[in-house]
Write a protein that holds these residues in place. Structure first.
Motif, PDB file in Angstrom:
ATOM      1  N   UNK A 142      -3.444   3.139   9.206  1.00 42.38           N
ATOM      2  CA  UNK A 142      -4.607   3.836   9.743  1.00 42.38           C
ATOM      3  C   UNK A 142      -4.451   5.348   9.649  1.00 42.38           C
ATOM      4  N   UNK A 143      -3.271   5.867  10.005  1.00 43.31           N
ATOM      5  CA  UNK A 143      -3.099   7.322   9.954  1.00 43.31           C
ATOM      6  C   UNK A 143      -2.998   7.804   8.511  1.00 43.31           C
ATOM      7  N   UNK A 144      -2.462   6.975   7.621  1.00 45.43           N
ATOM      8  CA  UNK A 144      -2.426   7.344   6.203  1.00 45.43           C
ATOM      9  C   UNK A 144      -3.850   7.424   5.644  1.00 45.43           C
ATOM     10  N   UNK A 145      -4.683   6.454   6.040  1.00 45.62           N
ATOM     11  CA  UNK A 145      -6.087   6.459   5.623  1.00 45.62           C
ATOM     12  C   UNK A 145      -6.823   7.670   6.198  1.00 45.62           C
ATOM     13  N   UNK A 146      -6.488   8.021   7.434  1.00 45.82           N
ATOM     14  CA  UNK A 146      -7.108   9.184   8.064  1.00 45.82           C
ATOM     15  C   UNK A 146      -6.753  10.455   7.285  1.00 45.82           C
ATOM     16  N   UNK A 147      -5.494  10.547   6.862  1.00 41.53           N
ATOM     17  CA  UNK A 147      -5.072  11.695   6.056  1.00 41.53           C
ATOM     18  C   UNK A 147      -5.853  11.730   4.750  1.00 41.53           C
ATOM     19  N   UNK A 148      -5.999  10.560   4.123  1.00 42.69           N
ATOM     20  CA  UNK A 148      -6.748  10.477   2.869  1.00 42.69           C
ATOM     21  C   UNK A 148      -8.179  10.988   3.065  1.00 42.69           C
ATOM     22  N   UNK A 149      -8.812  10.550   4.162  1.00 40.15           N
ATOM     23  CA  UNK A 149     -10.205  10.926   4.400  1.00 40.15           C
ATOM     24  C   UNK A 149     -10.344  12.366   4.860  1.00 40.15           C
ATOM     25  N   UNK A 150      -9.279  12.922   5.437  1.00 43.54           N
ATOM     26  CA  UNK A 150      -9.370  14.265   6.014  1.00 43.54           C
ATOM     27  C   UNK A 150      -9.007  15.365   5.032  1.00 43.54           C
ATOM     28  N   UNK A 151      -8.310  15.042   3.970  1.00 40.43           N
ATOM     29  CA  UNK A 151      -7.902  16.077   3.015  1.00 40.43           C
ATOM     30  C   UNK A 151      -9.143  16.816   2.506  1.00 40.43           C
ATOM     31  N   UNK A 152      -9.169  18.135   2.642  1.00 40.91           N
ATOM     32  CA  UNK A 152     -10.380  18.891   2.288  1.00 40.91           C
ATOM     33  C   UNK A 152     -10.686  18.897   0.794  1.00 40.91           C
ATOM     34  N   UNK A 153      -9.686  18.602  -0.030  1.00 39.83           N
ATOM     35  CA  UNK A 153      -9.923  18.633  -1.479  1.00 39.83           C
ATOM     36  C   UNK A 153      -9.740  17.253  -2.123  1.00 39.83           C
ATOM     37  N   UNK A 154      -9.676  16.236  -1.272  1.00 38.42           N
ATOM     38  CA  UNK A 154      -9.557  14.848  -1.739  1.00 38.42           C
ATOM     39  C   UNK A 154      -8.407  14.653  -2.728  1.00 38.42           C
ATOM     40  N   UNK A 155      -7.255  15.212  -2.356  1.00 37.82           N
ATOM     41  CA  UNK A 155      -6.083  15.107  -3.229  1.00 37.82           C
ATOM     42  C   UNK A 155      -5.290  13.827  -2.976  1.00 37.82           C
ATOM     43  N   UNK A 156      -5.646  13.102  -1.914  1.00 38.00           N
ATOM     44  CA  UNK A 156      -4.845  11.951  -1.491  1.00 38.00           C
ATOM     45  C   UNK A 156      -5.512  10.632  -1.862  1.00 38.00           C
ATOM     46  N   UNK A 157      -4.699   9.738  -2.353  1.00 37.34           N
ATOM     47  CA  UNK A 157      -5.141   8.364  -2.567  1.00 37.34           C
ATOM     48  C   UNK A 157      -4.200   7.448  -1.795  1.00 37.34           C
ATOM     49  N   UNK A 158      -4.773   6.516  -1.057  1.00 40.26           N
ATOM     50  CA  UNK A 158      -3.980   5.487  -0.381  1.00 40.26           C
ATOM     51  C   UNK A 158      -4.486   4.147  -0.891  1.00 40.26           C
ATOM     52  N   UNK A 159      -3.627   3.436  -1.585  1.00 35.90           N
ATOM     53  CA  UNK A 159      -4.084   2.154  -2.153  1.00 35.90           C
ATOM     54  C   UNK A 159      -2.923   1.202  -2.301  1.00 35.90           C
ATOM     55  N   UNK A 194       0.845  -1.194   0.000  1.00 33.77           N
ATOM     56  CA  UNK A 194       0.000   0.000   0.000  1.00 33.77           C
ATOM     57  C   UNK A 194       0.885   1.250   0.000  1.00 33.77           C
ATOM     58  N   UNK A 195       0.499   2.205  -0.859  1.00 31.98           N
ATOM     59  CA  UNK A 195       1.282   3.431  -0.964  1.00 31.98           C
ATOM     60  C   UNK A 195       0.355   4.640  -0.947  1.00 31.98           C
ATOM     61  N   UNK A 196       0.928   5.797  -0.630  1.00 31.91           N
ATOM     62  CA  UNK A 196       0.161   7.040  -0.664  1.00 31.91           C
ATOM     63  C   UNK A 196       0.527   7.850  -1.895  1.00 31.91           C
TER      64      UNK A 196
END
Ligand code: F3S
Length: 62
Positions: free
Chosen positions: A45-62, A1-3
Protein backbone atom coordinates in the motif's frame (compact mmCIF):
# COMPACT_ATOMS: atom_id res chain seq x y z
CA UNK A 1 5.67 -7.15 -6.90
CA UNK A 2 8.64 -4.81 -7.18
CA UNK A 3 9.29 -1.08 -7.34
CA UNK A 4 11.17 0.65 -10.12
CA UNK A 5 12.39 4.23 -10.47
CA UNK A 6 13.16 5.87 -13.79
CA UNK A 7 16.23 7.83 -12.73
CA UNK A 8 16.15 10.01 -15.85
CA UNK A 9 12.68 11.19 -14.84
CA UNK A 10 13.17 11.47 -11.06
CA UNK A 11 13.78 15.05 -9.94
CA UNK A 12 14.96 14.01 -6.49
CA UNK A 13 11.99 15.42 -4.60
CA UNK A 14 12.49 12.88 -1.82
CA UNK A 15 8.83 11.98 -1.43
CA UNK A 16 9.04 8.26 -2.14
CA UNK A 17 11.59 7.37 0.56
CA UNK A 18 9.54 9.37 3.06
CA UNK A 19 6.33 7.51 2.09
CA UNK A 20 7.87 4.06 1.70
CA UNK A 21 11.39 3.85 3.15
CA UNK A 22 11.27 0.06 3.09
CA UNK A 23 11.54 0.10 -0.70
CA UNK A 24 12.78 3.51 -1.86
CA UNK A 25 15.95 5.31 -0.89
CA UNK A 26 17.96 8.23 -2.19
CA UNK A 27 21.13 7.49 -4.09
CA UNK A 28 24.42 9.39 -3.74
CA UNK A 29 23.49 11.41 -6.81
CA UNK A 30 20.24 12.62 -5.25
CA UNK A 31 17.94 10.38 -7.25
CA UNK A 32 15.65 7.73 -5.84
CA UNK A 33 16.34 4.03 -6.26
CA UNK A 34 14.09 1.10 -5.49
CA UNK A 35 15.57 -1.79 -3.58
CA UNK A 36 15.65 -4.89 -5.75
CA UNK A 37 13.44 -6.91 -3.45
CA UNK A 38 10.00 -8.41 -3.59
CA UNK A 39 7.69 -5.91 -1.85
CA UNK A 40 6.25 -7.48 1.30
CA UNK A 41 2.45 -7.72 1.45
CA UNK A 42 2.13 -5.15 4.24
CA UNK A 43 4.29 -2.63 2.36
CA UNK A 44 2.45 -2.76 -0.98
CA UNK A 45 0.00 0.00 0.00
CA UNK A 46 2.73 2.50 0.88
CA UNK A 47 4.72 1.55 -2.23
CA UNK A 48 1.60 2.19 -4.32
CA UNK A 49 1.09 5.49 -2.52
CA UNK A 50 4.65 6.50 -3.43
CA UNK A 51 3.97 5.53 -7.05
CA UNK A 52 0.82 7.66 -7.13
CA UNK A 53 2.40 10.58 -5.27
CA UNK A 54 5.56 11.01 -7.33
CA UNK A 55 5.14 14.42 -9.01
CA UNK A 56 6.84 13.30 -12.23
CA UNK A 57 5.49 9.74 -12.35
CA UNK A 58 8.97 8.23 -12.22
CA UNK A 59 7.85 5.23 -10.16
CA UNK A 60 6.38 1.97 -11.31
CA UNK A 61 5.15 -0.67 -8.87
CA UNK A 62 4.21 -3.92 -10.56
FE1 F3S B 1 12.09 10.99 -7.44
FE2 F3S B 1 9.52 10.77 -7.61
FE3 F3S B 1 10.78 9.70 -5.61
S1 F3S B 1 10.73 12.57 -8.13
S2 F3S B 1 12.51 11.03 -5.27
S3 F3S B 1 10.96 9.15 -7.74
S4 F3S B 1 8.79 10.64 -5.51
Amino acid sequence: MKGFVDKDTCIGCGLCPSLCPEIFEMDDDGKAVAKNVEIPEDIVDSAKEAEESCPVEAITVE
